[in-house]
Enzyme design. Structure first.
Site, PDB file in Angstrom:
ATOM      1  N   TYR A 148      95.384   7.685  18.197  1.00 21.21           N
ATOM      2  CA  TYR A 148      94.689   6.465  17.657  1.00 21.21           C
ATOM      3  C   TYR A 148      93.959   5.858  19.071  1.00 21.21           C
ATOM      4  CZ  TYR A 148      93.202   1.943  15.760  1.00 21.21           C
ATOM      5  OH  TYR A 148      92.624   0.983  15.078  1.00 21.21           O
ATOM      6  N   ASP A 243      93.513   7.670  27.296  1.00 20.13           N
ATOM      7  CA  ASP A 243      93.903   6.357  26.624  1.00 20.13           C
ATOM      8  C   ASP A 243      95.254   5.799  26.902  1.00 20.13           C
ATOM      9  OD1 ASP A 243      93.366   5.185  23.262  1.00 20.13           O
ATOM     10  OD2 ASP A 243      94.259   4.236  24.890  1.00 20.13           O
ATOM     11  N   LYS A 271      96.399  -3.948  25.783  1.00 20.94           N
ATOM     12  CA  LYS A 271      97.659  -4.483  25.626  1.00 20.94           C
ATOM     13  C   LYS A 271      98.254  -5.256  26.833  1.00 20.94           C
ATOM     14  CE  LYS A 271      98.412  -0.893  21.949  1.00 20.94           C
ATOM     15  NZ  LYS A 271      98.253  -1.722  20.395  1.00 20.94           N
TER      16      LYS A 271
HETATM   17  P1  KE4 Z   1      92.842  -2.536  19.855  1.00 24.54           P
HETATM   18  O1  KE4 Z   1      91.414  -2.383  19.351  1.00 24.54           O
HETATM   19  O2  KE4 Z   1      93.829  -2.572  18.552  1.00 24.54           O
HETATM   20  O3  KE4 Z   1      93.031  -3.478  20.900  1.00 24.54           O
HETATM   21  O4  KE4 Z   1      93.219  -1.125  20.738  1.00 24.54           O
HETATM   22  C1  KE4 Z   1      93.031   0.180  19.832  1.00 24.54           C
HETATM   23  C2  KE4 Z   1      94.078   1.217  20.543  1.00 24.54           C
HETATM   24  C3  KE4 Z   1      93.460   1.920  21.325  1.00 24.54           C
HETATM   25  N1  KE4 Z   1      94.315   2.849  22.022  1.00 24.54           N
HETATM   26  C4  KE4 Z   1      95.818   2.989  21.710  1.00 24.54           C
HETATM   27  C5  KE4 Z   1      96.735   4.119  22.216  1.00 24.54           C
HETATM   28  C6  KE4 Z   1      96.339   2.054  20.809  1.00 24.54           C
HETATM   29  O5  KE4 Z   1      97.641   2.037  20.352  1.00 24.54           O
HETATM   30  C7  KE4 Z   1      95.380   1.160  20.074  1.00 24.54           C
HETATM   31  C8  KE4 Z   1      95.960   0.160  19.106  1.00 24.54           C
HETATM   32  N2  KE4 Z   1      97.131   0.200  18.783  1.00 24.54           N
HETATM   33  C9  KE4 Z   1      97.615  -0.434  17.402  1.00 24.54           C
HETATM   34  C10 KE4 Z   1      99.196   0.093  17.258  1.00 24.54           C
HETATM   35  N3  KE4 Z   1      99.353   1.231  17.225  1.00 24.54           N
HETATM   36  C11 KE4 Z   1      97.501  -1.633  17.260  1.00 24.54           C
HETATM   37  C12 KE4 Z   1      98.297  -2.602  16.292  1.00 24.54           C
HETATM   38  C13 KE4 Z   1      97.108  -2.755  15.073  1.00 24.54           C
HETATM   39  O6  KE4 Z   1      96.391  -1.824  14.842  1.00 24.54           O
HETATM   40  O7  KE4 Z   1      97.346  -3.892  14.396  1.00 24.54           O
END
Ligand code: KE4
Length: 431
Positions: A148, A243, A271
């Site tokens: 993701y 990523d 993060k």
């Molecule tokens: P954000 O747009 O949520 O800041 O980041 C997206 C993203 C991009 N790449 C990786 C590897 C990620 O894990 C994420 C976002 N992770 C999720 C949980 N696996 C965030 C939690 C949520 O969606 O509320």
């Protein structure tokens, strides 16, 4: 006349939230749909513990989904935020703190000769893809099933019918002809990747991958997989984008690219980079990044990009990590936790394997190995939901989804690991 049961604080908040926000949440996973029951409202965090709206305390393994590697409200970060607040927290101009954080990023990630700050991992991913398409003048991209990269249209794509087929929209509203620009391949299958590059390599702008997958639960790369991506992208002139939104500063000071000794063309961070405040970034060689406006023609912008508060939290967090390098202790605590949970599962004769990489871990209720999306998604979700609820009832907060990463922070103590294992033994015995 039956007395109306007094509505709990949590139930009241949940009712009010649902009347104001779709699904009552600002991000879907928080709604507990994958594990059942009403979500909790956490209102305070200290160290490795969170407190919900009814004053119940939990040992926290979600850590705001990864940013809080130092635990909740670490004093160093709180001090930096208070100091920054005193001067105002937004100017729409470049701020000295951006320079300070960018230099910390470059110290950790030499492959990021230039860094562009954004406010979310989604922004970082979508911008990196746009840059890669501009730089290569190609349209197709590759992502992997189970990985993701945020919710940009071209990345909300699921695999088509065949093993290496162009993507189909993974959400209503994603335009089919955009999804078809994304080739979705099985994670950890170097042979399928090589075949796909043989067929499409000349048209691929970038291959985007989580070097250690965290979004199908924790799934490490098998030996040779990342190397195949590096070799294949080099051979066909495509860009390799790591990523590292989860793995950056998590697996080590220099993330997965240092652990696996692979230099990507583009790196995404998020993060931990913001220490819990909204900050993310993407970066690569000066030659590549100079294509970005205002130096080049590739447009990307953001009102809150480089926000001083987020920069201050990121600087404080990274400074502690660079000074203390807590990674061996994090890995040791996580290993002890994983082994203890697996042992409790074995005592029950349960198929239970805990994938762990550094301080990332996921319990899979199935036989090992779990090295692909197919095997990860074969986890028993009903058992995970029961485990989740049982642990919550015993004061341990886990990710409310079987296919997410759990996180150990530097604030977790040996005693809290012991307490978590005591709870796990009781819960696994009962489910
Ligand atoms: P954000 O747009 O949520 O800041 O980041 C997206 C993203 C991009 N790449 C990786 C590897 C990620 O894990 C994420 C976002 N992770 C999720 C949980 N696996 C965030 C939690 C949520 O969606 O509320």
């Amino acid at each position: 006349m039956t007395k109306k049961k007094k509505e709990s604080v949590n139930a009241r908040l949940w009712r009010q939230a649902q009347a104001l926000m779709p699904g009552g949440v600002s991000s879907p996973v928080r709604a507990f749909k994958a594990v059942g029951g009403d979500p909790l409202f956490f209102v305070k965090g200290r160290g490795a513990e969170v407190v919900d709206a009814e004053g119940r305390r939990f040992i926290d393994y979600v850590g705001a989904w990864g940013p809080l590697i130092l635990g909740h409200a670490p004093p160093a970060v709180a001090r930096a935020l208070r100091a920054t607040l005193a001067y105002g927290w937004g100017f729409g101009a470049t701020h000295p703190l951006e320079i300070e954080l960018a230099s910390l990023v470059q110290d950790a990630f030499p492959s990021m000769e230039r860094v562009r700050f954004v406010s979310s991992g989604t922004e970082a991913a979508m911008s990196a893809v746009r840059l890669a398409r501009a730089a290569t003048r190609r349209e197709l991209i590759v992502k992997f099933i189970g990985c993701y990269h945020g919710h940009a249209d071209g990345l909300l794509v699921r695999a088509g019918s065949g093993v290496a087929t162009f993507g189909l929209p993974d959400s209503p509203g994603v335009v089919k002809r955009l999804a078809e620009k994304t080739l979705v391949l099985p994670y950890n299958d170097a042979e399928v990747f090589k075949e796909a590059m043989l067929r499409h390599g000349e048209r691929i702008a970038c291959v985007l991958v989580e070097p250690v997958a965290g979004n199908m639960g924790v799934v490490p790369p098998v030996p040779g997989f990342l190397e195949a991506l590096r070799a294949g992208t080099k051979h066909y002139g495509a860009l390799l984008a790591f990523d590292e939104v989860i793995t950056g500063f998590r697996l080590g000071w220099s993330g997965a690219q240092a652990v696996f000794k692979i230099r990507p063309d583009l790196t995404l961070l998020g993060k931990i980079l913001g220490g819990g405040l909204p900050a993310a970034a993407y970066g690569g060689s000066a030659h590549l990044m100079e294509r970005l406006a205002p130096q080049g023609a590739v447009y990307q912008a953001g009102t809150l990009s480089g926000n001083p508060l987020a920069m201050a939290a990121g600087i404080a967090t990274l400074s502690v990590l660079r000074r203390t390098r807590p990674y061996q202790r994090l890995a040791r605590l996580t290993e002890r936790l994983a082994r203890g949970i697996e042992a409790a599962g074995r005592r029950k004769g349960m198929a239970l394997t805990v994938n762990r990489v550094g301080s990332l871990w996921t319990p899979f209720f199935r036989e090992p190995p779990v090295l692909s999306y197919i095997s990860a998604s074969g986890t028993n979700r009903t058992l995970y939901a029961r485990f989740f609820r049982g642990m919550l009832a015993r004061g341990v907060s886990l990710p409310p989804s079987a296919l997410e990463a759990a996180f150990v922070s530097t604030a977790h103590t040996e005693r809290q690991i012991d307490r978590t294992l005591e709870a796990a033994r009781k819960v696994l015995k009962a489910i």
